[in-house]
Motif scaffolding. Structure first.
Motif, PDB file in Angstrom:
ATOM      1  N   GLU A  66       0.666  -1.040   0.082  1.00 57.97           N
ATOM      2  CA  GLU A  66       0.071  -0.076   0.037  1.00 57.97           C
ATOM      3  C   GLU A  66       0.841   1.036   0.013  1.00 57.97           C
ATOM      4  N   GLU A  67       2.153   1.124   0.613  1.00 62.55           N
ATOM      5  CA  GLU A  67       2.776   2.471   0.834  1.00 62.55           C
ATOM      6  C   GLU A  67       3.511   2.818  -0.493  1.00 62.55           C
ATOM      7  N   PHE A  68       3.895   1.510  -1.246  1.00 66.33           N
ATOM      8  CA  PHE A  68       4.289   1.545  -2.694  1.00 66.33           C
ATOM      9  C   PHE A  68       3.355   2.147  -3.672  1.00 66.33           C
ATOM     10  N   ALA A  69       2.207   1.678  -3.533  1.00 62.14           N
ATOM     11  CA  ALA A  69       1.004   2.427  -4.481  1.00 62.14           C
ATOM     12  C   ALA A  69       0.867   3.902  -4.050  1.00 62.14           C
ATOM     13  N   ALA A  70       0.944   4.158  -2.671  1.00 62.66           N
ATOM     14  CA  ALA A  70       0.758   5.567  -2.401  1.00 62.66           C
ATOM     15  C   ALA A  70       2.091   6.486  -2.781  1.00 62.66           C
ATOM     16  N   SER A  71       3.075   5.940  -2.636  1.00 63.12           N
ATOM     17  CA  SER A  71       4.356   6.611  -3.231  1.00 63.12           C
ATOM     18  C   SER A  71       4.180   6.843  -4.816  1.00 63.12           C
ATOM     19  N   CYS A  72       3.900   5.760  -5.185  1.00 65.91           N
ATOM     20  CA  CYS A  72       3.903   5.822  -6.775  1.00 65.91           C
ATOM     21  C   CYS A  72       2.830   7.128  -7.337  1.00 65.91           C
ATOM     22  N   LYS A  73       1.880   7.115  -6.767  1.00 64.55           N
ATOM     23  CA  LYS A  73       0.970   8.127  -6.888  1.00 64.55           C
ATOM     24  C   LYS A  73       1.321   9.519  -6.677  1.00 64.55           C
ATOM     25  N   ILE A  74       2.053   9.787  -5.671  1.00 67.61           N
ATOM     26  CA  ILE A  74       2.850  11.136  -5.343  1.00 67.61           C
ATOM     27  C   ILE A  74       3.749  11.210  -6.575  1.00 67.61           C
ATOM     28  N   LEU A  75       4.668  10.233  -6.980  1.00 66.60           N
ATOM     29  CA  LEU A  75       5.396  10.534  -8.059  1.00 66.60           C
ATOM     30  C   LEU A  75       4.838  10.589  -9.580  1.00 66.60           C
ATOM     31  N   ASP A  76       3.575  10.437  -9.449  1.00 62.93           N
ATOM     32  CA  ASP A  76       2.823  10.574 -10.640  1.00 62.93           C
ATOM     33  C   ASP A  76       3.470   9.366 -11.566  1.00 62.93           C
ATOM     34  N   VAL A  77       3.534   8.280 -11.263  1.00 61.45           N
ATOM     35  CA  VAL A  77       3.800   6.990 -12.075  1.00 61.45           C
ATOM     36  C   VAL A  77       2.422   6.527 -12.450  1.00 61.45           C
ATOM     37  N   ALA A  78       2.464   6.172 -13.790  1.00 61.62           N
ATOM     38  CA  ALA A  78       1.478   5.894 -14.671  1.00 61.62           C
ATOM     39  C   ALA A  78       0.850   4.303 -14.185  1.00 61.62           C
ATOM     40  N   HIS A  79       1.947   3.591 -14.287  1.00 64.49           N
ATOM     41  CA  HIS A  79       1.770   2.225 -13.903  1.00 64.49           C
ATOM     42  C   HIS A  79       2.592   1.731 -12.992  1.00 64.49           C
ATOM     43  N   HIS A  80       2.316   1.097 -12.010  1.00 65.08           N
ATOM     44  CA  HIS A  80       3.316   0.087 -10.991  1.00 65.08           C
ATOM     45  C   HIS A  80       2.708  -1.128 -10.765  1.00 65.08           C
ATOM     46  N   GLU A  81       3.711  -1.810 -10.671  1.00 61.78           N
ATOM     47  CA  GLU A  81       3.395  -3.316 -10.414  1.00 61.78           C
ATOM     48  C   GLU A  81       4.539  -3.753  -9.423  1.00 61.78           C
ATOM     49  N   LEU A  82       4.023  -4.554  -8.400  1.00 60.44           N
ATOM     50  CA  LEU A  82       4.562  -4.955  -7.506  1.00 60.44           C
ATOM     51  C   LEU A  82       4.658  -6.686  -7.450  1.00 60.44           C
ATOM     52  N   LEU A  83       5.824  -7.301  -7.932  1.00 62.30           N
ATOM     53  CA  LEU A  83       5.813  -8.804  -7.915  1.00 62.30           C
ATOM     54  C   LEU A  83       5.993  -9.389  -6.691  1.00 62.30           C
ATOM     55  N   ASP A  84       6.082 -10.840  -6.921  1.00 61.96           N
ATOM     56  CA  ASP A  84       5.988 -11.595  -5.611  1.00 61.96           C
ATOM     57  C   ASP A  84       7.301 -12.235  -5.173  1.00 61.96           C
ATOM     58  N   TYR A  85       8.305 -11.759  -5.763  1.00 63.85           N
ATOM     59  CA  TYR A  85       9.664 -12.536  -5.152  1.00 63.85           C
ATOM     60  C   TYR A  85       9.931 -12.244  -3.806  1.00 63.85           C
ATOM     61  N   GLN A  86      10.725 -12.851  -3.259  1.00 67.19           N
ATOM     62  CA  GLN A  86      10.902 -13.006  -1.732  1.00 67.19           C
ATOM     63  C   GLN A  86      12.078 -11.772  -1.454  1.00 67.19           C
ATOM     64  N   ASP A  87      11.672 -10.728  -0.701  1.00 67.54           N
ATOM     65  CA  ASP A  87      12.740  -9.832  -0.237  1.00 67.54           C
ATOM     66  C   ASP A  87      14.110 -10.576   0.349  1.00 67.54           C
ATOM     67  N   ALA A  88      15.292  -9.866  -0.147  1.00 67.27           N
ATOM     68  CA  ALA A  88      16.235 -10.625   0.406  1.00 67.27           C
ATOM     69  C   ALA A  88      17.055 -11.915  -0.214  1.00 67.27           C
ATOM     70  N   GLN A  89      16.068 -12.467  -0.933  1.00 68.28           N
ATOM     71  CA  GLN A  89      16.486 -13.516  -1.529  1.00 68.28           C
ATOM     72  C   GLN A  89      16.655 -13.503  -3.248  1.00 68.28           C
ATOM     73  N   LEU A  90      16.719 -12.522  -3.673  1.00 70.00           N
ATOM     74  CA  LEU A  90      16.749 -12.263  -5.210  1.00 70.00           C
ATOM     75  C   LEU A  90      18.041 -12.908  -5.866  1.00 70.00           C
ATOM     76  N   GLU A  91      19.048 -13.098  -5.092  1.00 63.93           N
ATOM     77  CA  GLU A  91      20.445 -13.710  -5.536  1.00 63.93           C
ATOM     78  C   GLU A  91      20.218 -15.492  -5.840  1.00 63.93           C
ATOM     79  N   PHE A  92      18.855 -15.999  -5.167  1.00 62.26           N
ATOM     80  CA  PHE A  92      18.827 -17.133  -5.557  1.00 62.26           C
ATOM     81  C   PHE A  92      17.582 -17.536  -6.477  1.00 62.26           C
ATOM     82  N   ALA A  93      16.975 -16.342  -7.076  1.00 68.59           N
ATOM     83  CA  ALA A  93      15.884 -16.456  -7.954  1.00 68.59           C
ATOM     84  C   ALA A  93      16.715 -17.089  -9.086  1.00 68.59           C
TER      85      ALA A  93
END
Ligand code: ZN
Length: 245
Positions: A66-93
């Protein structure tokens, strides 16, 4: 009036708040100039040190979405997408699968300019930032190649790939190995909204308070490095990500 469709910018990040801390000025200036902006964030940030009132990782993840969506709105971002990867685990993806996901997004969205982190992992040398840089770098090139993932739609050659970089380090923290910049953006005109977007990340306010005075001194500029283009060229210093497009 021009019939030309608007330029498009795609920004690829790792955690909710990267979009404002690292890229907020560039996103707002682009939107002001009529560029359509899009942010893809890989994780919901549930491994964060600052946890707000969240009782569990899943709850923190929901709050940070929700915070991400609110921030993107303030930044005037036209499209935002939040994927389902695990935080702090991207090196193992799985590298190929993850790059393919971005290839599909690039071929569908067709950005002119792509922004992401450099291989240094940005100011806090976060491994997730380094991995997002690697995935985005591969996807930028593979989206343009008919040999790569032919089942993911027609190729798209984006015009510029930039890394976010820095002209300073955090005191008392391990320093990254940053890319030399080729673009200095003056973001003073949107600085107040950049701080407003920070504050939309309510769960991360202790982080903001810790670094606020430091950020305020440095917040007037963002630095980027041009790393790939379709035309061979010498590196030159610019003050705009879209010169000549
Ligand atoms: Zn981050």
């Amino acid at each position: 009036m021009s019939e030309k469709s608007p330029l498009k910018l795609l920004c690829v990040t790792a955690h909710p708040d990267d979009e404002c801390f690292a890229f907020g000025g560039a996103l707002m200036l682009a939107a002001e100039a009529g560029v359509e902006t899009s942010v893809i964030c890989f994780t919901d940030g549930q491994a964060a040190t600052n946890r707000g009132v969240a009782a569990s990782g899943a709850e923190l993840g929901r709050m940070r979405r929700e915070e991400f969506a609110a921030s993107c709105k303030i930044l005037d971002v036209a499209h935002h997408e939040l994927l389902d990867y695990q935080d702090a685990q991207l090196e193992f993806a799985n590298f190929s699968e993850t790059a393919a996901l971005l290839v599909q997004r690039i071929r569908t969205y067709k950005p002119d300019v792509v922004l992401t982190f450099g291989g240094d992992g940005a100011m806090n040398t976060h491994a997730d930032h380094t991995m997002v840089s690697c995935f985005t770098n591969a996807a930028f090139h593979w989206a343009a190649s008919p040999k790569r993932f032919p089942g993911l739609g027609p190729t798209h050659t984006a015009r510029r790939l930039f890394y976010n970089t820095t002209n300073f380090f955090f005191p008392g923290r391990p320093a990254p190995l940053p890319a030399p910049w080729t673009v200095t953006l003056d973001v003073t005109s949107v600085q107040h909204r950049k701080f407003e977007a920070f504050r939309a990340h309510t769960s991360q306010l202790p982080l903001m308070e810790k670094f606020q005075s430091f950020f305020e001194k440095r917040a007037g500029q963002e630095f980027y490095t041009l790393v790939s283009t379709p035309e061979p060229q010498a590196a030159i210093q610019q003050t705009d990500l879209f010169v000549g497009l």
